[in-house]
Scaffold this active site. Structure first.
Site, PDB file in Angstrom:
ATOM      1  N   GLY A  30       5.766  74.507 -56.881  1.00  0.00           N
ATOM      2  CA  GLY A  30       6.914  73.854 -56.051  1.00  0.00           C
ATOM      3  C   GLY A  30       6.923  72.466 -56.644  1.00  0.00           C
ATOM      4  O   GLY A  30       8.163  71.856 -56.096  1.00  0.00           O
ATOM      5  N   CYS A  43      34.491  84.535 -67.617  1.00  0.00           N
ATOM      6  CA  CYS A  43      35.418  84.789 -66.814  1.00  0.00           C
ATOM      7  C   CYS A  43      35.114  84.533 -65.117  1.00  0.00           C
ATOM      8  O   CYS A  43      35.114  85.594 -64.741  1.00  0.00           O
ATOM      9  CB  CYS A  43      36.275  86.062 -67.175  1.00  0.00           C
TER      10      CYS A  43
HETATM   11  C1  LIG Z   1       8.295  80.628 -57.955  1.00  0.00           C
HETATM   12  C2  LIG Z   1       7.092  80.669 -57.650  1.00  0.00           C
HETATM   13  C3  LIG Z   1       5.903  79.751 -57.907  1.00  0.00           C
HETATM   14  C4  LIG Z   1       6.458  78.632 -59.110  1.00  0.00           C
HETATM   15  O1  LIG Z   1       7.543  77.669 -58.402  1.00  0.00           O
HETATM   16  P1  LIG Z   1       7.677  76.479 -59.186  1.00  0.00           P
HETATM   17  O2  LIG Z   1       8.652  75.660 -58.392  1.00  0.00           O
HETATM   18  O3  LIG Z   1       8.424  76.934 -60.401  1.00  0.00           O
HETATM   19  O4  LIG Z   1       6.499  75.418 -59.449  1.00  0.00           O
HETATM   20  C5  LIG Z   1       4.706  79.630 -57.495  1.00  0.00           C
HETATM   21  N1  LIG Z   1       4.247  80.759 -56.604  1.00  0.00           N
HETATM   22  C6  LIG Z   1       5.142  81.682 -56.162  1.00  0.00           C
HETATM   23  C7  LIG Z   1       4.514  82.641 -55.330  1.00  0.00           C
HETATM   24  C8  LIG Z   1       6.580  81.454 -56.618  1.00  0.00           C
HETATM   25  O5  LIG Z   1       7.217  82.489 -55.943  1.00  0.00           O
END
Ligand SMILES: *Cc1c(COP(=O)(O)O)cnc(C)c1O
Length: 426
Positions: free
Chosen positions: A242, A351
């Site tokens: 995240g 489109c």
């Molecule tokens: C998508 C996801 C991630 C990665 O998230 P990023 O924002 O790309 O770092 C990590 N863990 C889980 C469970 C996810 O669904």
């Protein structure tokens, strides 16, 4: 920091001019930098080490960019993998990630997917509901195995990010409600076939403030104490991914990995647990660009349109998330002497009104065939691609110093249509 830089007036990926790659591969195409992938992984790993987190595992979130060559580049540095499907399991294994470094996330794992992951002996299942725990326990028992599980808990924290990539609020579909976490651990503990050995969270994506992470990790520390008091043997804390990245090139400055690592250390270093992370975007986003060429320009009454050969089928983020990607000509001097910088909507041929890559961008008037780079496209770019409008999915190229290779070829129309059939009654 990335390895896409202008040299002698033209954009390079590491040692190679993008224009030469475009000549060889044709546009649109994705271009990834191996050095940038390695740098992002290493910066994070070293930040964790410097914060004193010696027992750690970075599981690259494969869904961000699941190209085998990308996963293999990271696997060679020791990365594990965070997967969300049986298909991603296959990719991770094929790219050389050892099963004992793979964690399986996601709300909808099927029994078949569980069997595939149990058969190869993955490190951990991140489970998100009681019924999933029951199914996993039954499936593992039938195979004579025990699954190590981490319970994904929902800390009810607003990560302050786009609503479609926020996952840690009570109203999101992810995780077990915070209040039910202790009951869920007790439930798991009573079952054969599963051992509840970890706590997992993932509060969202493209998070640009550290404060929500800090609050979430503090809540984890509290839950860990409660669970240990209940007698559970918790060994692993999976803190998800995240962490946000800069999309604007110059303007936004997301948190740096060492500050993030320090928050983990401040809140959880005395947990006695292995710290696991699941970064995707942080590693892949700025390690890739999408290269496109101008088909034609069209100066409308209200707007100017630059119609390019990439579209929402290659990069869905602008229309899906309202995301901003920096767009610039490959040739640095284009328009430099030209007062005629105009505002353009950079759009694709698909489109759909939502088919745009950037709105109201200041760019020079470009000729047909001029090349443009769309930056920070390495994560949630090619993986979200489609063949809508029967367009051929863009190829992917990996550059590594002076070397380069096509790591996913552009299909031809024959292979695109190969799975379709006209029934014999027609
Ligand atoms: C998508 C996801 C991630 C990665 O998230 P990023 O924002 O790309 O770092 C990590 N863990 C889980 C469970 C996810 O669904």
């Amino acid at each position: 920091m990335d390895e896409f830089t202008y040299r002698d007036g033209t954009l390079h990926a590491e040692q190679l001019p993008i224009a030469a790659l475009a000549e060889a591969v044709g546009t649109p195409f994705y271009c990834y930098s191996a050095a940038t992938l390695r740098r992002h992984y290493t910066v994070l790993d070293e930040a964790l080490a410097e914060a004193g987190l010696s027992e750690r595992l970075i599981c690259y979130s494969v869904k961000a960019n699941s190209n085998l060559a990308v996963i293999a580049t990271l696997a060679q540095l020791g990365a594990g993998a965070d997967i969300v499907s049986q298909g991603e399991l296959r990719r991770a294994l094929e790219a050389g990630v050892p099963a004992e470094k793979i964690v399986f996330s996601g709300v909808g794992k099927t029994a078949e997917e569980m069997r595939a992951a149990l058969a190869v002996g993955i490190l951990q299942f991140n489970v998100e509901s009681l019924s999933e725990i029951d199914l996993l326990a039954d499936t593992a028992t039938a195979m004579g195995k025990t699954a190590h599980i981490a319970l994904r808990v929902n800390p009810d924290i607003d990560a302050g990010t786009h609503e479609k990539i926020s996952t840690g609020k009570a109203e999101n579909k992810f995780g077990i409600a915070w209040e039910e976490a202790r009951t869920a651990f007790a439930h798991a503990e009573a079952l054969d076939g599963v051992t509840a050995s970890g706590i997992d969270i993932h509060i969202g994506s493209q998070i640009t403030e550290l404060e929500p992470f800090g609050r979430a990790f503090e809540k984890i520390a509290g839950l860990l104490a409660d669970l240990r008091a209940d007698g559970h043997d918790i060994r692993r804390l999976d803190l998800g991914g995240g962490l946000g990245v800069p999309y604007g090139r110059d303007n936004d400055t997301p948190p740096d990995p060492s500050a993030y690592a320090q928050i983990i250390a401040d809140t959880l270093s005395d947990s006695g647990c292995m710290i696991m992370l699941e970064p995707g975007r942080l590693i892949a986003a700025n390690a890739g660009i999408l290269v496109t060429s101008v088909i034609r320009t069209k100066q409308g009454q209200a707007k100017n349109f630059m119609i390019v050969d990439a579209a929402m089928t290659e990069l869905m983020r602008p229309t899906l998330y309202g995301a901003h990607h920096h767009i610039a000509p490959i040739d640095e001097d284009t328009g430099a002497h030209d007062a005629a910088i105009k505002q353009w909507d950079v759009v694709g041929p698909v489109c759909e009104t939502g088919d745009y890559l950037g709105l109201d961008r200041d760019l020079p008037v470009l000729e047909s065939g001029a090349l443009l780079a769309i930056f920070a496209a390495g994560a949630y770019g090619a993986v979200l691609g489609s063949a809508y409008n029967t367009r051929l999915p863009a190829p992917e190229v990996l550059v590594d110093g002076e070397k380069w290779a096509i790591v996913r070829a552009r299909p031809d129309y024959q292979s695109l249509l190969a799975g379709e059939a006209i029934p014999d009654w027609l």
